[in-house]
Design a protein around this motif. Structure first.
Motif, short mmCIF file in Angstrom:
data_model
loop_
_atom_site.label_atom_id
_atom_site.label_comp_id
_atom_site.label_asym_id
_atom_site.label_seq_id
_atom_site.Cartn_x
_atom_site.Cartn_y
_atom_site.Cartn_z
N THR A 99 -39.75 -13.88 20.02
CA THR A 99 -40.86 -14.61 20.65
C THR A 99 -41.07 -14.05 22.05
OG1 THR A 99 -40.38 -16.64 19.42
CG2 THR A 99 -41.69 -16.87 21.43
N PHE A 100 -42.32 -13.71 22.36
CA PHE A 100 -42.68 -13.14 23.64
C PHE A 100 -43.40 -14.21 24.47
CE2 PHE A 100 -42.35 -9.80 20.55
CZ PHE A 100 -41.81 -8.71 21.23
N ARG A 101 -42.88 -14.50 25.65
CA ARG A 101 -43.52 -15.46 26.55
C ARG A 101 -43.26 -15.04 27.99
NH1 ARG A 101 -39.34 -19.02 24.30
NH2 ARG A 101 -41.00 -19.98 23.05
N HIS A 102 -43.97 -15.69 28.93
CA HIS A 102 -43.84 -15.28 30.33
C HIS A 102 -42.55 -15.78 30.96
CE1 HIS A 102 -44.82 -13.98 34.31
NE2 HIS A 102 -44.89 -15.21 34.79
N TRP B 75 -53.72 -5.29 21.52
CA TRP B 75 -53.31 -5.50 22.92
C TRP B 75 -53.26 -7.01 23.16
CZ3 TRP B 75 -52.71 -1.18 26.24
CH2 TRP B 75 -52.33 -1.49 27.56
N ILE B 76 -52.10 -7.50 23.59
CA ILE B 76 -51.89 -8.93 23.78
C ILE B 76 -51.57 -9.22 25.24
CG2 ILE B 76 -50.48 -10.93 23.13
CD1 ILE B 76 -49.96 -9.46 20.45
N TRP B 77 -52.41 -10.05 25.85
CA TRP B 77 -52.16 -10.52 27.21
C TRP B 77 -51.51 -11.91 27.11
CZ3 TRP B 77 -53.22 -6.89 30.78
CH2 TRP B 77 -54.28 -6.00 30.57
N ILE B 78 -50.26 -12.02 27.50
CA ILE B 78 -49.60 -13.32 27.56
C ILE B 78 -49.94 -13.98 28.90
CG2 ILE B 78 -47.37 -14.53 27.59
CD1 ILE B 78 -48.09 -13.35 24.87
N GLU B 79 -50.25 -15.26 28.88
CA GLU B 79 -50.59 -15.96 30.12
C GLU B 79 -49.37 -16.12 31.00
OE1 GLU B 79 -52.27 -19.67 28.99
OE2 GLU B 79 -54.04 -18.79 28.04
N GLY B 80 -49.57 -15.92 32.31
CA GLY B 80 -48.50 -16.13 33.27
C GLY B 80 -48.86 -17.21 34.25
N ASN B 81 -47.99 -17.47 35.21
CA ASN B 81 -48.30 -18.48 36.22
C ASN B 81 -49.34 -17.98 37.22
OD1 ASN B 81 -45.75 -16.93 36.86
ND2 ASN B 81 -46.14 -17.80 38.88
N PRO C 90 -57.69 -17.02 30.14
CA PRO C 90 -58.30 -15.76 29.70
C PRO C 90 -59.17 -15.14 30.78
CG PRO C 90 -59.36 -17.63 28.64
CD PRO C 90 -58.17 -18.17 29.37
N ILE C 91 -59.23 -13.84 30.77
CA ILE C 91 -60.09 -13.09 31.67
C ILE C 91 -61.08 -12.30 30.83
CG2 ILE C 91 -58.31 -12.92 33.46
CD1 ILE C 91 -57.93 -10.00 32.43
N GLU C 92 -62.07 -11.76 31.51
CA GLU C 92 -63.07 -10.97 30.78
C GLU C 92 -62.55 -9.56 30.56
OE1 GLU C 92 -66.99 -11.19 32.31
OE2 GLU C 92 -66.99 -13.38 32.42
N MET C 93 -61.60 -9.45 29.66
CA MET C 93 -60.96 -8.19 29.34
C MET C 93 -60.67 -8.21 27.85
SD MET C 93 -59.75 -5.40 30.98
CE MET C 93 -59.49 -6.00 32.65
N GLY C 94 -60.74 -7.07 27.20
CA GLY C 94 -60.48 -7.01 25.77
C GLY C 94 -59.07 -7.41 25.42
N GLY C 95 -58.78 -7.48 24.14
CA GLY C 95 -57.46 -7.88 23.68
C GLY C 95 -57.37 -9.38 23.43
N LYS C 96 -56.19 -9.81 22.96
CA LYS C 96 -55.94 -11.24 22.74
C LYS C 96 -55.30 -11.84 23.97
CE LYS C 96 -55.30 -11.06 17.71
NZ LYS C 96 -54.37 -11.39 16.59
N HIS C 97 -55.68 -13.09 24.28
CA HIS C 97 -55.12 -13.83 25.41
C HIS C 97 -54.41 -15.05 24.86
CE1 HIS C 97 -57.52 -11.48 28.40
NE2 HIS C 97 -58.28 -11.31 27.33
N LEU C 98 -53.07 -15.07 24.95
CA LEU C 98 -52.27 -16.09 24.29
C LEU C 98 -51.22 -16.66 25.23
CD1 LEU C 98 -51.61 -14.10 21.00
CD2 LEU C 98 -53.32 -15.91 21.32
N ALA C 99 -50.78 -17.89 24.95
CA ALA C 99 -49.69 -18.49 25.72
C ALA C 99 -48.36 -17.83 25.37
CB ALA C 99 -49.62 -19.99 25.44
N GLU C 100 -48.16 -17.46 24.12
CA GLU C 100 -46.98 -16.73 23.69
C GLU C 100 -47.28 -16.07 22.35
OE1 GLU C 100 -44.13 -19.93 21.48
OE2 GLU C 100 -44.17 -20.06 23.66
N TRP C 101 -46.38 -15.20 21.92
CA TRP C 101 -46.59 -14.46 20.69
C TRP C 101 -45.25 -14.34 19.96
CZ3 TRP C 101 -50.26 -12.49 17.59
CH2 TRP C 101 -49.94 -11.45 16.72
#
Length: 226
Positions: A145-148, A117-123, A128-139
């Protein structure tokens, strides 16, 4: 309708190719990459009603997160992905993320269990938040390429942020925007507005032959500009 395939009874998806990757736009507003069993959604904006109330805005019925989670759970159940990517603005802000009810956090944890599970950062949620998964600027994966937020001159880009919508027969619906270089996903969350596909912020990003894929009971494709 030519170019469409039927699945799940009367639900009609739209398959297309982006930078050699074969993708499927689903009527829910989710994007599916069968080759990698990857499900992608954008702009969940969980906690939107809480944030609006906290900031003295409109008092929205506090059921948006539950509805969004229910829609996401349905997509996960239908596709059974190995990977889920949330393309940023998954939470309406970091305080809203911390204020989610146990019902929502437990539901998210259930969905995340046993898959990447990948959380991409948004505006709205730039850290990062206290939630499982990866927290990334992009993937980046394979040719995509996945980005916000869409980057000018990108190739093979999957993004969100703009909440695009387009009209058919005078009725606006959330819509994917796609061309040979990129696809911009509609907002998946409840209580999210939309930006018309013809707005200069979007038309300036898209190529001349771009199309809009309108969501609903089935995907309807139309030119981005007449």
């Amino acid at each position: 309708m030519k170019g469409h395939t039927e699945t799940e009874g009367k639900t009609v998806n739209k398959d297309f190719t982006l930078n050699t990757a074969r993708l499927t736009a689903r009527p829910s507003g989710a994007l599916w990459w069968q080759e990698h069993r990857l499900l992608c959604v954008s702009d969940l904006h969980l906690g939107k009603s809480e944030r609006a109330a906290r900031r003295g805005g409109a008092l929205l019925p506090p059921y948006d997160s539950r509805e969004t989670l229910s829609r996401l759970s349905a997509e996960v159940a239908l596709t059974q992905p190995d990977t889920v990517i949330c393309l940023g603005d998954s939470f309406d802000d970091l305080t809203a993320a911390a204020a989610l009810t146990s019902e929502i956090t437990e539901g998210l944890n259930t969905l995340m269990a046993g898959r990447k599970w990948i959380w991409i950062e948004g505006n709205h949620d730039p850290g990062p938040i206290e939630m499982g998964g990866k927290h990334l600027a992009e993937w980046a994966q394979g040719p995509l390429t996945f980005r916000h937020i869409a980057a000018p001159k990108a190739q093979g880009e999957v993004s969100g942020h703009y909440h695009p919508k387009a009209a058919v027969a005078g009725r606006y619906r959330p819509a994917f925007l796609r061309d040979e270089a990129r696809v911009i996903l509609p907002a998946f969350g409840a209580y999210t507005g939309g930006l018309r596909a013809g707005d200069t912020a979007l038309s300036g990003l898209m190529q001349a032959r771009a199309t809009a894929l309108l969501t609903g009971k089935r995907i309807v494709e139309c030119p981005l500009t007449p």
